[in-house]
Design a protein around this motif. Structure first.
Motif, short mmCIF file in Angstrom:
data_model
loop_
_atom_site.label_atom_id
_atom_site.label_comp_id
_atom_site.label_asym_id
_atom_site.label_seq_id
_atom_site.Cartn_x
_atom_site.Cartn_y
_atom_site.Cartn_z
N ILE A 32 0.80 -1.19 -0.08
CA ILE A 32 -0.01 0.00 0.06
C ILE A 32 0.81 1.20 0.03
CG2 ILE A 32 -1.78 -1.30 1.14
CD1 ILE A 32 -1.05 0.44 3.69
N GLY A 33 0.30 2.30 -0.52
CA GLY A 33 1.06 3.53 -0.60
C GLY A 33 -0.03 4.46 0.37
N ILE A 34 0.66 5.40 1.14
CA ILE A 34 -0.08 6.27 1.84
C ILE A 34 0.23 7.55 1.51
CG2 ILE A 34 -0.83 7.05 4.38
CD1 ILE A 34 0.10 4.17 5.17
N VAL A 35 -0.85 8.61 1.19
CA VAL A 35 -0.61 9.90 0.97
C VAL A 35 -1.25 10.82 2.27
CG1 VAL A 35 -0.99 11.86 -0.64
CG2 VAL A 35 -0.40 9.71 -1.41
N ALA A 36 -0.58 11.54 2.91
CA ALA A 36 -1.01 12.29 4.18
C ALA A 36 -0.47 13.20 4.37
CB ALA A 36 -1.03 11.11 5.35
N PRO A 37 -1.09 14.32 5.17
CA PRO A 37 -0.44 15.51 5.54
C PRO A 37 1.06 15.30 6.12
CG PRO A 37 -2.48 15.70 6.02
CD PRO A 37 -2.38 14.31 5.74
N LEU A 38 1.93 16.07 6.10
CA LEU A 38 3.26 15.64 6.68
C LEU A 38 3.50 15.90 8.29
CD1 LEU A 38 5.58 17.92 4.54
CD2 LEU A 38 5.30 15.65 4.74
N GLU A 39 2.32 16.54 8.81
CA GLU A 39 2.05 16.37 10.32
C GLU A 39 1.53 15.18 10.61
OE1 GLU A 39 -1.26 18.56 8.67
OE2 GLU A 39 0.53 18.68 8.39
N MET A 40 1.14 14.41 9.90
CA MET A 40 0.53 12.97 10.40
C MET A 40 1.32 12.05 10.49
SD MET A 40 -2.84 13.35 10.44
CE MET A 40 -3.44 11.64 10.28
N ASN A 41 1.67 11.27 11.79
CA ASN A 41 2.48 10.38 12.08
C ASN A 41 2.02 8.78 11.44
OD1 ASN A 41 4.50 11.75 13.32
ND2 ASN A 41 3.04 11.48 15.42
N ILE A 42 2.79 8.26 10.77
CA ILE A 42 2.33 6.92 9.86
C ILE A 42 3.24 5.84 10.64
CG2 ILE A 42 1.99 5.52 8.01
CD1 ILE A 42 1.32 8.39 6.78
N ILE A 43 2.98 4.83 11.17
CA ILE A 43 3.96 3.82 11.76
C ILE A 43 3.27 2.53 11.61
CG2 ILE A 43 3.15 4.19 14.25
CD1 ILE A 43 6.25 3.86 15.01
N ARG A 44 4.16 1.48 11.48
CA ARG A 44 3.44 0.19 11.35
C ARG A 44 3.16 -0.30 12.79
NH1 ARG A 44 7.99 -3.35 9.69
NH2 ARG A 44 9.30 -1.38 10.64
N LYS A 45 2.04 -0.76 13.00
CA LYS A 45 1.43 -1.21 14.33
C LYS A 45 2.56 -2.20 15.11
CE LYS A 45 -2.39 -3.28 16.31
NZ LYS A 45 -1.63 -4.13 17.33
N GLU A 46 3.33 -3.20 14.51
CA GLU A 46 4.04 -3.98 15.16
C GLU A 46 5.23 -3.28 15.86
OE1 GLU A 46 5.22 -4.39 10.71
OE2 GLU A 46 3.34 -4.43 11.87
N VAL A 47 5.60 -2.20 15.06
CA VAL A 47 6.77 -1.21 15.57
C VAL A 47 6.28 -0.75 16.95
CG1 VAL A 47 8.15 0.57 15.34
CG2 VAL A 47 7.85 -1.11 13.55
N LEU A 48 5.07 0.17 16.94
CA LEU A 48 4.52 0.57 17.57
C LEU A 48 4.17 0.00 18.88
CD1 LEU A 48 3.29 3.37 18.98
CD2 LEU A 48 1.19 2.68 17.88
N ASP A 49 3.68 -1.24 18.73
CA ASP A 49 3.73 -2.26 19.72
C ASP A 49 5.05 -2.79 20.37
OD1 ASP A 49 0.82 -2.53 19.35
OD2 ASP A 49 0.87 -4.49 18.21
N ASP A 50 6.04 -2.94 19.68
CA ASP A 50 7.26 -3.10 20.20
C ASP A 50 7.66 -2.10 21.24
OD1 ASP A 50 7.46 -5.48 19.21
OD2 ASP A 50 8.95 -5.09 17.54
N VAL A 51 7.73 -0.90 20.65
CA VAL A 51 8.05 0.44 21.58
C VAL A 51 7.23 0.46 22.84
CG1 VAL A 51 7.93 2.93 21.50
CG2 VAL A 51 8.86 1.59 19.59
#
Length: 81
Positions: A32-51
């Protein structure tokens, strides 16, 4: 949960500002490709879960530097893929 079917090249729009585009389908993997405003944080869920897990361990003093280093190495390897 909303479940949609999309084909390669099709997209969905979220909140009039985020576009999610199906760029490829290979076996059981969808790209998938994601086009979003620069101020939006986009992170993979598994990385967020690890953190979150590591942060929780550090709060409860169960974590150690070795675990943090292992997580860091895994994260760096995933970025190279």
């Amino acid at each position: 949960m909303l479940i949609l079917s999309r084909k390669r090249g099709q997209s969905i729009i979220i909140n009039n500002s985020i576009e999610i585009i199906v760029t490829g389908i290979e076996g059981d993997q969808v790209k998938i490709g994601i086009v979003a405003p620069l101020e939006m944080n986009i992170i993979r869920k598994e990385v967020l879960d690890d953190v979150r897990s590591i942060n929780q361990k550090s709060i409860t003093s169960e974590g150690d530097m070795e675990s943090l280093m292992e997580w860091s190495k895994r994260t760096k390897k995933n970025k190279k893929k």
